[in-house]
Design a protein around this motif. Structure first.
Motif, PDB file in Angstrom:
ATOM      1  N   ALA A  24     -13.347  -4.691  -4.451  1.00  0.00           N
ATOM      2  CA  ALA A  24     -13.826  -4.056  -5.689  1.00  0.00           C
ATOM      3  C   ALA A  24     -13.018  -4.506  -6.902  1.00  0.00           C
ATOM      4  O   ALA A  24     -13.278  -4.072  -8.022  1.00  0.00           O
ATOM      5  N   GLY A  25     -12.017  -5.374  -6.681  1.00  0.00           N
ATOM      6  CA  GLY A  25     -11.266  -5.938  -7.791  1.00  0.00           C
ATOM      7  C   GLY A  25     -10.012  -5.184  -8.184  1.00  0.00           C
ATOM      8  O   GLY A  25      -9.428  -5.457  -9.248  1.00  0.00           O
ATOM      9  N   HIS A  26      -9.562  -4.252  -7.340  1.00  0.00           N
ATOM     10  CA  HIS A  26      -8.367  -3.468  -7.672  1.00  0.00           C
ATOM     11  C   HIS A  26      -7.095  -4.171  -7.189  1.00  0.00           C
ATOM     12  O   HIS A  26      -7.126  -4.947  -6.221  1.00  0.00           O
ATOM     13  N   GLU A  27      -5.991  -3.883  -7.856  1.00  0.00           N
ATOM     14  CA  GLU A  27      -4.694  -4.424  -7.452  1.00  0.00           C
ATOM     15  C   GLU A  27      -4.063  -3.453  -6.456  1.00  0.00           C
ATOM     16  O   GLU A  27      -3.837  -2.281  -6.773  1.00  0.00           O
ATOM     17  N   VAL A  28      -3.785  -3.933  -5.249  1.00  0.00           N
ATOM     18  CA  VAL A  28      -3.327  -3.053  -4.177  1.00  0.00           C
ATOM     19  C   VAL A  28      -1.968  -3.499  -3.644  1.00  0.00           C
ATOM     20  O   VAL A  28      -1.788  -4.669  -3.286  1.00  0.00           O
ATOM     21  N   PHE A  29      -1.025  -2.575  -3.599  1.00  0.00           N
ATOM     22  CA  PHE A  29       0.256  -2.815  -2.947  1.00  0.00           C
ATOM     23  C   PHE A  29       0.147  -2.223  -1.550  1.00  0.00           C
ATOM     24  O   PHE A  29       0.096  -1.009  -1.379  1.00  0.00           O
ATOM     25  N   GLN A  30       0.095  -3.093  -0.547  1.00  0.00           N
ATOM     26  CA  GLN A  30      -0.123  -2.665   0.829  1.00  0.00           C
ATOM     27  C   GLN A  30       1.219  -2.472   1.537  1.00  0.00           C
ATOM     28  O   GLN A  30       1.972  -3.404   1.736  1.00  0.00           O
ATOM     29  N   LEU A  31       1.466  -1.226   1.913  1.00  0.00           N
ATOM     30  CA  LEU A  31       2.722  -0.875   2.572  1.00  0.00           C
ATOM     31  C   LEU A  31       2.513  -0.676   4.065  1.00  0.00           C
ATOM     32  O   LEU A  31       1.544  -0.027   4.489  1.00  0.00           O
ATOM     33  N   ASN A  32       3.411  -1.222   4.866  1.00  0.00           N
ATOM     34  CA  ASN A  32       3.449  -0.927   6.293  1.00  0.00           C
ATOM     35  C   ASN A  32       4.899  -0.791   6.715  1.00  0.00           C
ATOM     36  O   ASN A  32       5.824  -0.979   5.912  1.00  0.00           O
ATOM     37  N   SER A  33       5.117  -0.478   7.978  1.00  0.00           N
ATOM     38  CA  SER A  33       6.477  -0.171   8.441  1.00  0.00           C
ATOM     39  C   SER A  33       7.415  -1.368   8.382  1.00  0.00           C
ATOM     40  O   SER A  33       8.638  -1.193   8.356  1.00  0.00           O
ATOM     41  N   SER A  34       6.869  -2.595   8.368  1.00  0.00           N
ATOM     42  CA  SER A  34       7.737  -3.774   8.275  1.00  0.00           C
ATOM     43  C   SER A  34       8.279  -3.960   6.849  1.00  0.00           C
ATOM     44  O   SER A  34       9.296  -4.615   6.644  1.00  0.00           O
ATOM     45  N   ILE A  35       7.591  -3.368   5.872  1.00  0.00           N
ATOM     46  CA  ILE A  35       8.037  -3.440   4.479  1.00  0.00           C
ATOM     47  C   ILE A  35       8.960  -2.270   4.144  1.00  0.00           C
ATOM     48  O   ILE A  35       9.969  -2.429   3.463  1.00  0.00           O
ATOM     49  N   TRP A  36       8.578  -1.090   4.640  1.00  0.00           N
ATOM     50  CA  TRP A  36       9.406   0.100   4.418  1.00  0.00           C
ATOM     51  C   TRP A  36       9.205   1.086   5.551  1.00  0.00           C
ATOM     52  O   TRP A  36       8.089   1.570   5.771  1.00  0.00           O
ATOM     53  N   ASP A  37      10.256   1.364   6.281  1.00  0.00           N
ATOM     54  CA  ASP A  37      10.259   2.449   7.264  1.00  0.00           C
ATOM     55  C   ASP A  37      10.439   3.728   6.459  1.00  0.00           C
ATOM     56  O   ASP A  37      11.531   4.001   5.943  1.00  0.00           O
ATOM     57  N   ILE A  38       9.370   4.509   6.336  1.00  0.00           N
ATOM     58  CA  ILE A  38       9.387   5.641   5.417  1.00  0.00           C
ATOM     59  C   ILE A  38      10.327   6.767   5.857  1.00  0.00           C
ATOM     60  O   ILE A  38      10.500   7.753   5.126  1.00  0.00           O
ATOM     61  N   ARG A  39      10.955   6.615   7.008  1.00  0.00           N
ATOM     62  CA  ARG A  39      11.990   7.573   7.414  1.00  0.00           C
ATOM     63  C   ARG A  39      13.310   7.293   6.701  1.00  0.00           C
ATOM     64  O   ARG A  39      14.215   8.137   6.720  1.00  0.00           O
ATOM     65  N   GLU A  40      13.396   6.123   6.087  1.00  0.00           N
ATOM     66  CA  GLU A  40      14.633   5.679   5.443  1.00  0.00           C
ATOM     67  C   GLU A  40      14.445   5.602   3.922  1.00  0.00           C
ATOM     68  O   GLU A  40      13.312   5.609   3.434  1.00  0.00           O
ATOM     69  N   PRO A  41      15.538   5.491   3.153  1.00  0.00           N
ATOM     70  CA  PRO A  41      15.417   5.302   1.696  1.00  0.00           C
ATOM     71  C   PRO A  41      14.654   4.019   1.383  1.00  0.00           C
ATOM     72  O   PRO A  41      14.778   3.026   2.113  1.00  0.00           O
ATOM     73  N   PRO A  42      13.848   3.992   0.328  1.00  0.00           N
ATOM     74  CA  PRO A  42      13.026   2.816   0.022  1.00  0.00           C
ATOM     75  C   PRO A  42      13.852   1.657  -0.525  1.00  0.00           C
ATOM     76  O   PRO A  42      14.803   1.864  -1.292  1.00  0.00           O
ATOM     77  N   PRO A  43      13.489   0.414  -0.173  1.00  0.00           N
ATOM     78  CA  PRO A  43      14.160  -0.754  -0.763  1.00  0.00           C
ATOM     79  C   PRO A  43      13.747  -0.930  -2.220  1.00  0.00           C
ATOM     80  O   PRO A  43      12.718  -0.393  -2.661  1.00  0.00           O
ATOM     81  N   SER A  44      14.510  -1.701  -2.956  1.00  0.00           N
ATOM     82  CA  SER A  44      14.302  -1.833  -4.402  1.00  0.00           C
ATOM     83  C   SER A  44      12.939  -2.414  -4.756  1.00  0.00           C
ATOM     84  O   SER A  44      12.309  -1.979  -5.728  1.00  0.00           O
TER      85      SER A  44
END
Length: 306
Positions: A24-44
């Motif tokens: 549909a033309g939207h800009e999407v930041f796709q997050l998964n566990s390899s990018i950020w383990d949401i149990r931990e503090p987020p990377p910069s």
């Protein structure tokens, strides 16, 4: 064009949803566990992406692989509960105005009632460790103080797709292929509101492109209850289908005698009622939401094409 964050982007719903947004033309930041383990503090670099987003869809969740493994249950609780709190915190700190949390309508009590709605009480007895962690996540969303962030909890019913049919249909198809009996608990009375993944993706995409509906849902609850910690939107087909109905329909399409191949197992109280039908949302109805019924003959033929 919207700037959207999607957690759980590699999951069953996440893959289809991100594809819909990108198409549909939207800009999407796709997050998964390899990018950020949401149990931990987020990377910069994740923090930077959140700062530019307009809306976030939190789909990330963990289903235990083994319900008797305490480590698996702990991970389920941590990802679905604490992880949701961490995503909320980052979204709030980044100034994101709209937060959509995807939960499950199957955590609502039906007790054989015709419909469940957003005011139905919780009931996690049918998959306690997983569904209770989803309740915990909802509590975090409702209780998180963020006066400048609109929060919406979206609860789909039992999702399936052509490529990944519901578990009972997969079981029945396997039985037919192996020419074995189709064995059902409680005379096949267990039922669920089966929602086609594509229909749910249309709903999420509609919310992404029309975020004002989040405010409309919250205002509707304010007028009804006098308060709203988060908007609630249940999404389903509006109809329940019993396991017996699915088995009979497969037999019909495969020219099998249901009286010969369908057998009934012992009673199981945990499978007595199943899940209720989702009461239709006026908002989605006005938006043209018209979900397919799983037993629609043309549609079901595609599901049973083997």
């Amino acid at each position: 064009m919207k700037k959207v964050v999607v957690t759980g982007a590699n999951g069953f719903v996440g893959k289809a949803f991100t594809a819909s947004l990108v198409n549909a033309g939207h800009e999407v930041f796709q997050l998964n566990s390899s990018i950020w383990d949401i149990r931990e503090p987020p990377p910069s670099h994740v923090i930077d992406k959140f700062k530019n987003a307009e809306i976030i869809f939190h789909l990330a969740a963990y289903i235990p692989k083994n319900y008797s493994d305490l480590k698996e249950l702990q991970k389920c609780n941590d990802v679905n509960g604490l992880g949701t709190f961490n995503v909320l915190t980052l979204a709030h700190d980044a100034g994101i105005e709209n937060f959509v949390h995807v939960s499950s309508a199957n955590l609502l009590q039906s007790n054989g009632l015709k419909f469940v709605d957003k005011d139905s009480p919780y009931d996690c007895s049918r998959a306690m460790p997983y569904l209770s962690s989803k309740v915990l996540a909802e509590m975090y969303v409702k209780g998180f103080y963020a006066p400048n962030m609109m929060k919406l909890i979206v609860r789909p019913s039992s999702l399936y797709s052509i490529d990944k049919p519901c578990s009972i249909l997969s079981y029945i198809k396997k039985c037919v292929k192996n020419e074995s009996d189709i064995e059902l608990y409680n005379n096949g009375s267990f039922a669920a509101d089966y929602l086609l993944l594509g229909d749910f993706i249309k709903t999420l995409t509609y919310i992404a492109e029309t975020p004002k509906v989040i405010k409309e849902i919250i205002l509707e609850e304010l007028s009804k209850n006098g308060y709203s910690k988060a908007g609630i939107l249940n999404v389903g087909s509006g109809r329940v289908t019993r396991h017996l109905d699915i088995a009979r329909q497969v037999c019909f399409l495969k020219n099998l005698d249901p009286w010969k191949v369908i057998k009934f197992r012992r009673k199981d109280e945990n499978r007595k009622f199943g899940f209720g039908a989702i009461k239709e949302s006026n908002l989605l109805k006005d938006a043209g939401f018209n979900p397919v019924y799983i037993l629609d003959q043309k549609h079901f033929s595609k599901l049973v094409n083997f």
